[in-house]
Design an enzyme around this catalytic site. Structure first.
Site, PDB file in Angstrom:
ATOM      1  N   TYR A  15      47.771  55.842  40.621  1.00 14.10           N
ATOM      2  CA  TYR A  15      48.576  54.870  40.420  1.00 14.10           C
ATOM      3  C   TYR A  15      49.808  55.127  41.053  1.00 14.10           C
ATOM      4  O   TYR A  15      50.203  53.736  41.450  1.00 14.10           O
ATOM      5  CB  TYR A  15      48.612  54.501  38.949  1.00 14.10           C
ATOM      6  CG  TYR A  15      47.077  54.437  38.261  1.00 14.10           C
ATOM      7  CD1 TYR A  15      46.860  52.879  38.354  1.00 14.10           C
ATOM      8  CD2 TYR A  15      46.378  55.212  37.817  1.00 14.10           C
ATOM      9  CE1 TYR A  15      45.448  52.780  37.918  1.00 14.10           C
ATOM     10  CE2 TYR A  15      45.146  55.074  37.376  1.00 14.10           C
ATOM     11  CZ  TYR A  15      44.463  53.757  37.266  1.00 14.10           C
ATOM     12  OH  TYR A  15      43.257  53.362  36.735  1.00 14.10           O
TER      13      TYR A  15
ATOM     14  N   ASN B 247      40.667  42.978  37.725  1.00 17.96           N
ATOM     15  CA  ASN B 247      39.853  42.863  39.110  1.00 17.96           C
ATOM     16  C   ASN B 247      38.639  42.434  38.806  1.00 17.96           C
ATOM     17  O   ASN B 247      37.881  43.228  38.211  1.00 17.96           O
ATOM     18  CB  ASN B 247      39.969  44.257  39.794  1.00 17.96           C
ATOM     19  CG  ASN B 247      39.380  44.072  41.100  1.00 17.96           C
ATOM     20  OD1 ASN B 247      38.732  43.099  41.424  1.00 17.96           O
ATOM     21  ND2 ASN B 247      38.769  45.224  41.668  1.00 17.96           N
TER      22      ASN B 247
ATOM     23  N   CYS C 166      38.997  49.116  43.121  1.00 19.65           N
ATOM     24  CA  CYS C 166      39.948  49.910  42.185  1.00 19.65           C
ATOM     25  C   CYS C 166      39.294  51.182  41.646  1.00 19.65           C
ATOM     26  O   CYS C 166      40.092  52.002  41.057  1.00 19.65           O
ATOM     27  CB  CYS C 166      40.069  48.903  40.951  1.00 19.65           C
ATOM     28  SG  CYS C 166      38.630  48.237  40.091  1.00 19.65           S
ATOM     29  N   HIS C 167      37.808  51.487  41.928  1.00 24.83           N
ATOM     30  CA  HIS C 167      37.429  52.776  41.511  1.00 24.83           C
ATOM     31  C   HIS C 167      38.132  53.974  42.390  1.00 24.83           C
ATOM     32  O   HIS C 167      37.969  55.087  41.781  1.00 24.83           O
ATOM     33  CB  HIS C 167      35.849  52.927  41.823  1.00 24.83           C
ATOM     34  CG  HIS C 167      35.374  52.693  43.273  1.00 24.83           C
ATOM     35  ND1 HIS C 167      35.346  51.501  43.644  1.00 24.83           N
ATOM     36  CD2 HIS C 167      35.166  53.590  44.005  1.00 24.83           C
ATOM     37  CE1 HIS C 167      34.921  51.620  45.104  1.00 24.83           C
ATOM     38  NE2 HIS C 167      34.879  53.036  45.248  1.00 24.83           N
TER      39      HIS C 167
ATOM     40  N   GLU D   3      30.967  58.364  47.292  1.00 18.02           N
ATOM     41  CA  GLU D   3      31.569  58.351  48.256  1.00 18.02           C
ATOM     42  C   GLU D   3      32.164  59.796  48.657  1.00 18.02           C
ATOM     43  O   GLU D   3      33.249  59.977  49.404  1.00 18.02           O
ATOM     44  CB  GLU D   3      33.083  57.571  48.169  1.00 18.02           C
ATOM     45  CG  GLU D   3      32.746  56.050  48.082  1.00 18.02           C
ATOM     46  CD  GLU D   3      33.618  55.069  47.811  1.00 18.02           C
ATOM     47  OE1 GLU D   3      34.980  55.382  48.355  1.00 18.02           O
ATOM     48  OE2 GLU D   3      33.707  53.994  47.553  1.00 18.02           O
TER      49      GLU D   3
END
Length: 166
Positions: free
Chosen positions: A101, A124, A132-133, A160
């Protein structure tokens, strides 16, 4: 009028919603969609007339099964100017990478905006599409996602190949 389609993903059933040829929402849970549906004029796009829904589903499939790294289709972003600024910055976080953040706050030139960034992430309406993950705590720990759905965030980060702490 809004249109929707369902997509079976590794996260479970996702609901994608469009309006006037733009994707407006991606719901990660059936409960979230049912809440939206109860106050909105929304119908199923079973006839597959809405091209942008088909494109979004195809790109989601590619993300989950062929490592698509970015999403390219019209999206409707409903939020404050600050939220839109954050969401635009989130789209710059590369596939397979995370920012804290604090990293996002520094990237927008507002080093004290960490909590506000968390609130923008929470607002979102297009998770995954606006990634946002990929925003986690400074200590690499998972923080809230889609309310309290950190297990969904963990699944996306694992997909990912991003290391994190639980």
């Amino acid at each position: 009028m809004y249109y929707y389609r369902l997509y079976e993903s590794p996260l479970g059933t996702l609901t994608i919603v469009s309006k006037q040829d733009k994707i407006t929402n991606l719901f990660l849970t059936t409960e979230q969609f049912e809440s939206f549906k109860s106050g909105t004029d929304v119908v199923s796009d079973q006839t597959q007339k809405c091209e942008v829904l088909q494109i979004a589903i195809q790109q989601l499939h590619e993300y989950f099964h062929e490592n698509r790294k970015e999403f390219h289709f019209p999206m409707e972003l409903n939020g404050t100017d600050f939220q839109k600024k954050i969401w635009k910055k989130l789209r710059e976080i590369p596939f397979g990478k995370v920012w804290s953040y604090q990293d996002v706050a520094m990237a927008i030139g507002q080093k004290n905006a960490v909590r506000a960034i968390g609130q923008a992430n929470k607002a979102n309406k297009l998770p995954i599409f606006i990634p946002c993950h990929r925003v986690i705590g400074k200590n690499k720990k998972l923080t809230g996602y889609a309310g309290t759905k950190t297990e969904l965030k963990a699944t996306l980060l694992t997909h990912e190949k991003i290391p994190f702490k639980e």
